[in-house]
Design a protein around this motif. Sequence first.
Motif, mmCIF file in Angstrom:
data_model
loop_
_atom_site.group_PDB
_atom_site.id
_atom_site.type_symbol
_atom_site.label_atom_id
_atom_site.label_comp_id
_atom_site.label_asym_id
_atom_site.label_seq_id
_atom_site.Cartn_x
_atom_site.Cartn_y
_atom_site.Cartn_z
ATOM 1 N N ARG A 7 40.980 123.616 79.120
ATOM 2 C CA ARG A 7 41.277 124.667 78.126
ATOM 3 C C ARG A 7 40.008 125.204 77.462
ATOM 4 N N TYR A 8 38.894 124.462 77.608
ATOM 5 C CA TYR A 8 37.624 124.893 77.009
ATOM 6 C C TYR A 8 36.708 125.576 78.028
ATOM 7 N N GLN A 9 37.213 125.771 79.253
ATOM 8 C CA GLN A 9 36.380 126.328 80.321
ATOM 9 C C GLN A 9 35.699 127.651 79.903
ATOM 10 N N CYS A 10 36.484 128.565 79.357
ATOM 11 C CA CYS A 10 35.933 129.901 79.061
ATOM 12 C C CYS A 10 34.911 129.857 77.924
ATOM 13 N N ILE A 11 35.221 129.145 76.873
ATOM 14 C CA ILE A 11 34.291 129.137 75.732
ATOM 15 C C ILE A 11 33.000 128.399 76.093
ATOM 16 N N VAL A 67 32.663 133.378 67.131
ATOM 17 C CA VAL A 67 31.809 132.669 66.165
ATOM 18 C C VAL A 67 31.217 131.416 66.815
ATOM 19 N N GLU A 68 32.066 130.665 67.535
ATOM 20 C CA GLU A 68 31.576 129.440 68.193
ATOM 21 C C GLU A 68 30.618 129.753 69.337
ATOM 22 N N GLU A 69 30.808 130.884 69.975
ATOM 23 C CA GLU A 69 29.882 131.282 71.053
ATOM 24 C C GLU A 69 28.518 131.651 70.459
ATOM 25 N N ASP A 70 28.540 132.409 69.362
ATOM 26 C CA ASP A 70 27.284 132.778 68.688
ATOM 27 C C ASP A 70 26.509 131.542 68.245
ATOM 28 N N ALA A 71 27.262 130.514 67.830
ATOM 29 C CA ALA A 71 26.619 129.315 67.279
ATOM 30 C C ALA A 71 25.790 128.556 68.319
ATOM 31 N N ALA A 72 25.960 128.890 69.592
ATOM 32 C CA ALA A 72 25.209 128.192 70.643
ATOM 33 C C ALA A 72 23.754 128.631 70.702
ATOM 34 N N VAL A 73 23.449 129.785 70.120
ATOM 35 C CA VAL A 73 22.080 130.315 70.229
ATOM 36 C C VAL A 73 21.507 130.708 68.864
ATOM 37 N N ASP A 74 20.188 130.741 68.784
ATOM 38 C CA ASP A 74 19.526 131.148 67.543
ATOM 39 C C ASP A 74 19.219 132.647 67.546
ATOM 40 N N ILE A 75 19.183 133.238 68.708
ATOM 41 C CA ILE A 75 18.817 134.652 68.846
ATOM 42 C C ILE A 75 20.010 135.542 68.437
ATOM 43 N N PRO A 76 19.749 136.736 67.861
ATOM 44 C CA PRO A 76 20.885 137.625 67.513
ATOM 45 C C PRO A 76 21.696 138.035 68.748
ATOM 46 N N LYS A 129 45.075 128.302 82.706
ATOM 47 C CA LYS A 129 46.366 128.903 82.343
ATOM 48 C C LYS A 129 46.492 129.094 80.832
ATOM 49 N N GLY A 130 46.076 128.063 80.095
ATOM 50 C CA GLY A 130 46.219 128.145 78.634
ATOM 51 C C GLY A 130 44.891 127.937 77.931
ATOM 52 N N PRO A 131 43.996 128.934 77.979
ATOM 53 C CA PRO A 131 42.690 128.742 77.343
ATOM 54 C C PRO A 131 42.817 128.637 75.824
ATOM 55 N N LYS A 132 41.894 127.924 75.205
ATOM 56 C CA LYS A 132 41.881 127.783 73.746
ATOM 57 C C LYS A 132 41.585 129.143 73.108
ATOM 58 N N LEU A 133 42.459 129.562 72.216
ATOM 59 C CA LEU A 133 42.249 130.856 71.554
ATOM 60 C C LEU A 133 41.491 130.692 70.244
ATOM 61 N N SER A 134 41.571 129.502 69.686
ATOM 62 C CA SER A 134 40.881 129.255 68.431
ATOM 63 C C SER A 134 40.294 127.838 68.489
ATOM 64 N N CYS A 135 38.979 127.779 68.587
ATOM 65 C CA CYS A 135 38.341 126.475 68.786
ATOM 66 C C CYS A 135 37.708 125.965 67.504
ATOM 67 N N LYS A 136 37.816 124.648 67.306
ATOM 68 C CA LYS A 136 37.115 124.024 66.173
ATOM 69 C C LYS A 136 35.747 123.584 66.673
ATOM 70 N N ASP A 188 33.814 121.078 66.070
ATOM 71 C CA ASP A 188 33.657 119.673 66.494
ATOM 72 C C ASP A 188 34.240 119.441 67.891
ATOM 73 N N ASP A 189 35.384 120.085 68.151
ATOM 74 C CA ASP A 189 36.026 119.918 69.459
ATOM 75 C C ASP A 189 35.170 120.549 70.562
ATOM 76 N N VAL A 190 34.596 121.702 70.249
ATOM 77 C CA VAL A 190 33.741 122.384 71.232
ATOM 78 C C VAL A 190 32.543 121.500 71.561
ATOM 79 N N LEU A 191 31.924 120.963 70.522
ATOM 80 C CA LEU A 191 30.733 120.123 70.735
ATOM 81 C C LEU A 191 31.086 118.853 71.505
ATOM 82 N N LYS A 192 32.269 118.302 71.193
ATOM 83 C CA LYS A 192 32.713 117.083 71.888
ATOM 84 C C LYS A 192 32.875 117.354 73.393
ATOM 85 N N GLU A 193 33.494 118.473 73.723
ATOM 86 C CA GLU A 193 33.675 118.824 75.144
ATOM 87 C C GLU A 193 32.333 119.120 75.814
#
Lengths: 96, 235
Positions: B109-113, B153-162, B200-207, B209-214
């Motif tokens: 479910r975290y594949q796309c993010i 927001v979680e995707e942006d958080a992966a990088v420091d660049i704008p 089939k059922g991608p995460k639409l709203s990720c937390k 901590d969960d993203v980092l754990k995955e």
Amino acid sequence: MMYHMVKPCSDSGAFIAEPMHKIKLDMSLCEQIFKDNGYTIKFSSKVILLIEDTIEYPEVGIYPSGKLLFKSTDHEVVSRMFESLKPLLKNCICVS
Amino acid sequence: MVAADSRDIEPENITILISVHLYRITMKYSVVVLLSAGIDSPVAAHMLAESGAHVTLLHMDTRPFTDDRTMENVRSLVKKLREYHPEMAGYSAGFGEMEKAIAQNANPRYQCILCKRNMYRAASKFAIEIGADAIATGESLGQVASQTLSNLVEEDAAVDIPVHRPLIGLDKNDVIEIGREIGTYELSIQPAVCCMLTPKGPKLSCKKDDVLKEEDKLDWGGLIEDLVFEPIGER
């Protein structure tokens, strides 16, 4: 095992075959069965098995739901390949 | 964009207009645009270049989960965009190994993010290598699973660049209209295999901590480090 073949959208470069009834494939068993029958396993995971047969046939993605994704727009080629996959798929089912 | 007739411009506004044009001519703002073979990102690249930014295109090649036709479509898009912006260079980097690592290790479910976060990281690495100031995408709000506000927001958080998204509030039909005007739309809809790993059922709203754990389940740092950026040749 009944399937129906669909083309997801007009600009899709693939055909999809979906089981008409809910099934579940054992992906590890699936990998073994296709390997034993001479298919090249391009990628294996719990979400998809990507196999290749010969240069005549396209690559196929096999999903745990039994869905098949053929990387081709040639319906005839896809149908032929589908017929050759069906007997093997039957042996991969763990829930039907 | 329709230019105003110079006779309609009030004299006091002329200085402002000249300043804007001079700014566009002289500014050196450089952006790496993530280019897919789809409809949106070529339009985003064109809009940024039209606004005066120096755009470099970067395609993340996700074969074997797409196919060779995707790469052909990308080549055609780069060629078309270069008709308007001859200075626009195109590069690609193999991203299949990253996709494999995500599919083998993370919750599906975290594949796309996770894919998007690592594409941003790749683009950021490339931007730093070529001295660009920012990265940009063709994303607009809510169009697909990875483009919900919380996922962005979680995707942006992966990088420091704008991260710039020139299409963020545009309607899909407006994007298609621009694509038709500049001739990229017809190239974007050529047959190709869409990503085979979309769950089939991608995460639409990720937390977070969960993203980092995955994400901790894969060696994304090593895979980003191994990326090679190659120029996209025109055929």
